[in-house]
Design a protein around this motif. Structure first.
Motif, PDB file in Angstrom:
ATOM      1  N   PHE A 101     -45.686 -44.356  19.731  1.00 49.49           N
ATOM      2  CA  PHE A 101     -45.411 -43.248  20.643  1.00 49.49           C
ATOM      3  C   PHE A 101     -46.704 -42.677  21.231  1.00 49.49           C
ATOM      4  CE2 PHE A 101     -45.237 -38.551  20.904  1.00 49.49           C
ATOM      5  CZ  PHE A 101     -44.424 -38.441  22.039  1.00 49.49           C
ATOM      6  N   ARG A 102     -47.697 -42.473  20.376  1.00 54.10           N
ATOM      7  CA  ARG A 102     -48.956 -41.873  20.855  1.00 54.10           C
ATOM      8  C   ARG A 102     -49.724 -42.833  21.765  1.00 54.10           C
ATOM      9  NH1 ARG A 102     -48.696 -36.546  21.013  1.00 54.10           N
ATOM     10  NH2 ARG A 102     -47.935 -35.678  19.080  1.00 54.10           N
ATOM     11  N   LEU A 103     -49.693 -44.140  21.441  1.00 52.63           N
ATOM     12  CA  LEU A 103     -50.392 -45.091  22.312  1.00 52.63           C
ATOM     13  C   LEU A 103     -49.666 -45.214  23.654  1.00 52.63           C
ATOM     14  CD1 LEU A 103     -51.780 -48.093  20.263  1.00 52.63           C
ATOM     15  CD2 LEU A 103     -52.936 -46.041  21.030  1.00 52.63           C
ATOM     16  N   SER A 104     -48.329 -45.078  23.637  1.00 49.75           N
ATOM     17  CA  SER A 104     -47.565 -45.088  24.886  1.00 49.75           C
ATOM     18  C   SER A 104     -48.020 -43.921  25.747  1.00 49.75           C
ATOM     19  CB  SER A 104     -46.073 -44.895  24.624  1.00 49.75           C
ATOM     20  OG  SER A 104     -45.613 -45.841  23.740  1.00 49.75           O
ATOM     21  N   GLN A 105     -48.244 -42.799  25.079  1.00 48.58           N
ATOM     22  CA  GLN A 105     -48.697 -41.594  25.781  1.00 48.58           C
ATOM     23  C   GLN A 105     -50.059 -41.833  26.457  1.00 48.58           C
ATOM     24  OE1 GLN A 105     -48.729 -38.364  22.995  1.00 48.58           O
ATOM     25  NE2 GLN A 105     -49.407 -36.878  24.511  1.00 48.58           N
TER      26      GLN A 105
ATOM     27  N   ASN B  66     -48.044 -41.623  13.268  1.00 55.42           N
ATOM     28  CA  ASN B  66     -47.017 -42.338  12.508  1.00 55.42           C
ATOM     29  C   ASN B  66     -47.223 -43.830  12.742  1.00 55.42           C
ATOM     30  OD1 ASN B  66     -45.507 -39.981  11.594  1.00 55.42           O
ATOM     31  ND2 ASN B  66     -45.094 -39.705  13.762  1.00 55.42           N
ATOM     32  N   TYR B  67     -47.806 -44.487  11.759  1.00 54.78           N
ATOM     33  CA  TYR B  67     -48.166 -45.896  11.935  1.00 54.78           C
ATOM     34  C   TYR B  67     -46.972 -46.838  11.803  1.00 54.78           C
ATOM     35  CZ  TYR B  67     -53.172 -45.004  11.998  1.00 54.78           C
ATOM     36  OH  TYR B  67     -54.419 -44.601  12.360  1.00 54.78           O
TER      37      TYR B  67
ATOM     38  N   ALA C  76     -37.415 -29.685  19.816  1.00 51.39           N
ATOM     39  CA  ALA C  76     -38.358 -29.606  20.932  1.00 51.39           C
ATOM     40  C   ALA C  76     -39.780 -29.885  20.460  1.00 51.39           C
ATOM     41  CB  ALA C  76     -38.285 -28.213  21.558  1.00 51.39           C
ATOM     42  N   LEU C  77     -39.946 -30.141  19.180  1.00 53.23           N
ATOM     43  CA  LEU C  77     -41.291 -30.435  18.669  1.00 53.23           C
ATOM     44  C   LEU C  77     -41.656 -31.861  19.048  1.00 53.23           C
ATOM     45  CD1 LEU C  77     -40.732 -28.827  15.180  1.00 53.23           C
ATOM     46  CD2 LEU C  77     -42.183 -27.932  16.981  1.00 53.23           C
ATOM     47  N   SER C  78     -42.964 -32.094  19.274  1.00 54.33           N
ATOM     48  CA  SER C  78     -43.336 -33.415  19.788  1.00 54.33           C
ATOM     49  C   SER C  78     -43.196 -34.521  18.739  1.00 54.33           C
ATOM     50  CB  SER C  78     -44.741 -33.390  20.375  1.00 54.33           C
ATOM     51  OG  SER C  78     -45.646 -32.985  19.398  1.00 54.33           O
ATOM     52  N   ASP C  79     -43.206 -34.150  17.454  1.00 54.85           N
ATOM     53  CA  ASP C  79     -43.075 -35.202  16.440  1.00 54.85           C
ATOM     54  C   ASP C  79     -41.686 -35.183  15.790  1.00 54.85           C
ATOM     55  OD1 ASP C  79     -43.636 -32.809  15.342  1.00 54.85           O
ATOM     56  OD2 ASP C  79     -45.153 -33.510  13.931  1.00 54.85           O
ATOM     57  N   THR C  80     -40.671 -35.089  16.649  1.00 54.56           N
ATOM     58  CA  THR C  80     -39.281 -35.055  16.164  1.00 54.56           C
ATOM     59  C   THR C  80     -38.956 -36.259  15.286  1.00 54.56           C
ATOM     60  OG1 THR C  80     -38.700 -33.947  18.201  1.00 54.56           O
ATOM     61  CG2 THR C  80     -36.883 -34.805  16.934  1.00 54.56           C
TER      62      THR C  80
ATOM     63  N   LEU D  45     -48.719 -28.376  24.142  1.00 55.93           N
ATOM     64  CA  LEU D  45     -48.324 -28.457  22.730  1.00 55.93           C
ATOM     65  C   LEU D  45     -49.269 -29.402  21.967  1.00 55.93           C
ATOM     66  CD1 LEU D  45     -46.019 -27.325  20.995  1.00 55.93           C
ATOM     67  CD2 LEU D  45     -44.711 -29.355  21.482  1.00 55.93           C
ATOM     68  N   ASP D  46     -49.596 -30.522  22.599  1.00 56.63           N
ATOM     69  CA  ASP D  46     -50.500 -31.485  21.959  1.00 56.63           C
ATOM     70  C   ASP D  46     -51.898 -30.906  21.786  1.00 56.63           C
ATOM     71  OD1 ASP D  46     -48.639 -33.405  21.544  1.00 56.63           O
ATOM     72  OD2 ASP D  46     -49.091 -34.545  23.358  1.00 56.63           O
ATOM     73  N   VAL D  47     -52.368 -30.177  22.805  1.00 58.44           N
ATOM     74  CA  VAL D  47     -53.701 -29.596  22.695  1.00 58.44           C
ATOM     75  C   VAL D  47     -53.745 -28.595  21.544  1.00 58.44           C
ATOM     76  CG1 VAL D  47     -55.292 -27.991  23.825  1.00 58.44           C
ATOM     77  CG2 VAL D  47     -54.543 -30.011  25.002  1.00 58.44           C
ATOM     78  N   SER D  48     -52.692 -27.797  21.421  1.00 53.56           N
ATOM     79  CA  SER D  48     -52.695 -26.824  20.326  1.00 53.56           C
ATOM     80  C   SER D  48     -52.662 -27.551  18.981  1.00 53.56           C
ATOM     81  CB  SER D  48     -51.541 -25.831  20.456  1.00 53.56           C
ATOM     82  OG  SER D  48     -50.331 -26.398  20.056  1.00 53.56           O
ATOM     83  N   ARG D  49     -51.990 -28.712  18.939  1.00 51.58           N
ATOM     84  CA  ARG D  49     -51.976 -29.499  17.703  1.00 51.58           C
ATOM     85  C   ARG D  49     -53.357 -30.067  17.405  1.00 51.58           C
ATOM     86  NH1 ARG D  49     -47.457 -31.409  15.417  1.00 51.58           N
ATOM     87  NH2 ARG D  49     -45.615 -30.390  16.179  1.00 51.58           N
ATOM     88  N   ILE D  50     -54.020 -30.551  18.453  1.00 50.44           N
ATOM     89  CA  ILE D  50     -55.366 -31.112  18.280  1.00 50.44           C
ATOM     90  C   ILE D  50     -56.308 -30.034  17.751  1.00 50.44           C
ATOM     91  CG2 ILE D  50     -57.387 -31.964  19.554  1.00 50.44           C
ATOM     92  CD1 ILE D  50     -55.359 -33.463  21.380  1.00 50.44           C
TER      93      ILE D  50
END
Lengths: 120, 373
Positions: free
Chosen positions: B262-266, B221-222, A85-89, B208-213
């Protein structure tokens, strides 16, 4: 044609049931494990064509399981898909040395296409 | 104390004589000596004239040892530049100076202090002295940092835990869809349910992303790919979800870039879904991409409500939403653009918006073609 044999390992019984039902609708043989206890022995006995493995398991870490399976000559060729469930699976799966990844929540078709792609 | 008095030079420092000429009054010095804070006085020329006992107790420096610029050595090296800059501004403008920095205690430990310096002016508005205090706020700072860390950990764990039941609900709804695939009505209800589950998933992922930021753990991941492929894939996905808007991809670059797909898709998904959300009366969204010298630029144009000039910067703030009055009709947590900005920044790029209120907005981002070192 031989039935595909799929092993699913997840500590959440709800997810385990969902994956089991979904995979069985395709007529595949499924073994569901809710913890990592004796997993290596169970895998050696069941001889799955593919393993879905939750990265967070009580007792044993998913990464450790991948490491053990990839070291063992009887299991090293079984494709392992990390489910998380982690975003960077994806990055976690790569780092762990797994063959693929599946992020939670997932689409049923995503699950099926992974099986088609990896379980031969 | 403010770092490095702006008017000091070596001749002045050596010429300065402390306290004797300074008349602060018994009441003032008695009060200053009784206070638990560091208290000091600076002359109109910017030179230290007085410091209380607390200063000596804390730093281990006597008043004489603190004289001139000698006391600045107790400010943490990382804080000197900022505190000097701010003090120069306050000194020139004759305004209150307030800053937080670390001061070295006599045992070598640095502790955070809140320093405030107030100009004391005569009737003509001329500064006679500067009165300053430094208050130890170290425990509060550490506590708030710890609280921030625990908050981020909580959001991260909570979002992860929320995804487990979401996965199960989504799974069973898909199993039901399969069972009732020939029942039109049931399929319709189940597709509605699936849409809502996807909505919750986006919200949880955003948290989840905000907490990561916030905790600096948003890693990229390039990989090398064609930007056109990404634009087309996302445009197609979004088109499948939008009944009212035609998503038009206007121009292509044929350029390969090295970035996190993935991140650019986001980012793209977020910008297009915002474009749809904030243009309920329009019927199209236009996407274009162009190649610049070292970067590529992608723009997403809508013909919706637009953003007023004063809000164009604020839309990227965390939890910000355009026009709170109409929040009811535009749901969401206000995290999408903040996350998108962070993703673009991590790529070494830039994101901005050009907008005319009532006419529509163009969101643009630029990222380097190659990975930034």
């Amino acid at each position: 044609m031989m039935k595909k044999r799929i092993l699913v390992c997840d500590d959440d019984k709800g997810i385990l049931e969902v994956m089991e039902i979904m995979l069985q609708t395709k007529g595949w043989e499924v073994k569901a494990l809710s913890d990592g206890k004796g997993i290596i022995k169970k895998i050696q006995e069941f001889k799955p064509d593919l393993i879905f493995l939750d990265i967070w398991m009580p007792g044993i870490n998913g990464k450790e399981i991948v490491l053990l399976l990839k070291k063992d000559s009887t299991t090293k060729n079984i494709p392992i898909i990390i489910v998380s469930a982690l975003s960077d699976t994806e990055a976690i799966a790569k780092k762990a040395g797994a063959n693929g990844h599946l992020g939670k929540p997932f689409e049923m078709n995503e699950l099926f296409s992974i099986v088609e792609q990896y379980a031969n | 104390m403010p770092a490095l008095m702006p008017v000091l030079d070596e001749r002045l420092i050596s010429a300065v004589k402390l306290s004797p000429k300074v008349s602060l009054g018994d009441d003032f010095t008695n009060l200053a000596e009784a206070l638990p804070q560091i208290v000091w006085v600076i002359s109109s020329a910017g030179l230290l004239e007085y410091s209380n006992k607390k200063w000596s107790e804390y730093t281990g420096l006597t008043t004489n040892e603190s004289h001139g610029i000698a006391w600045t050595k107790v400010i943490h090296a990382d804080d000197v530049e900022q505190s000097t800059k701010r003090w120069k501004e306050a000194f020139n403008k004759k305004t209150v100076y307030e800053i937080q920095y670390r001061l070295r205690r006599t045992d070598g430990v640095y502790r955070w202090h809140l320093t405030r310096v107030v100009p004391l002016k005569n009737r003509q508005g001329k500064v006679i002295k500067w009165l300053g205090t430094s208050t130890d706020i170290h425990d509060q700072i550490i506590e708030s940092l710890d609280l921030e860390r625990r908050k981020n950990e909580f959001i991260s764990t909570a979002s992860h835990e929320l995804k487990t039941p979401i996965t199960t609900i989504k799974g069973f709804s898909q199993i039901l869809s399969e069972i009732f695939k020939n029942d039109k009505q049931a399929s319709y209800y189940l597709s509605k349910m699936d849409n809502q589950i996807n909505r919750i998933t986006v919200l949880v992922n955003d948290l989840l992303d905000v907490s990561r930021i916030e905790s600096g753990k948003l890693n990229l991941n390039y990989e090398t790919f064609k930007i056109d492929n990404l634009v087309e894939e996302i445009a197609e996905d979004m088109q499948a979800q939008s009944l009212h808007h035609k998503i038009i991809v206007k121009s292509k670059t044929h350029v390969k870039i090295k970035a996190d797909y993935f991140r650019l898709s986001q980012v793209m998904t977020n910008l297009i879904s915002n474009a749809i959300k904030y243009s309920p009366k329009a019927d199209k969204i236009v996407i274009s991409a162009k190649e610049l010298k070292n970067s590529i630029e992608v723009s997403i144009k809508d013909f919706g409500i637009g953003i007023s000039k004063k809000n164009t910067e604020r839309v990227f703030e965390r939890f910000y939403q355009v026009e709170n009055k109409i929040r009811q009709s535009f749901s969401g947590l206000g995290l999408g653009l903040h996350i998108s900005q962070e993703i673009i920044k991590r790529h070494g790029g830039d994101i901005w918006v050009e907008s005319i209120k009532g006419k529509g907005s163009i969101f643009k981002f630029r990222i380097p073609k190659q990975r930034m070192k």
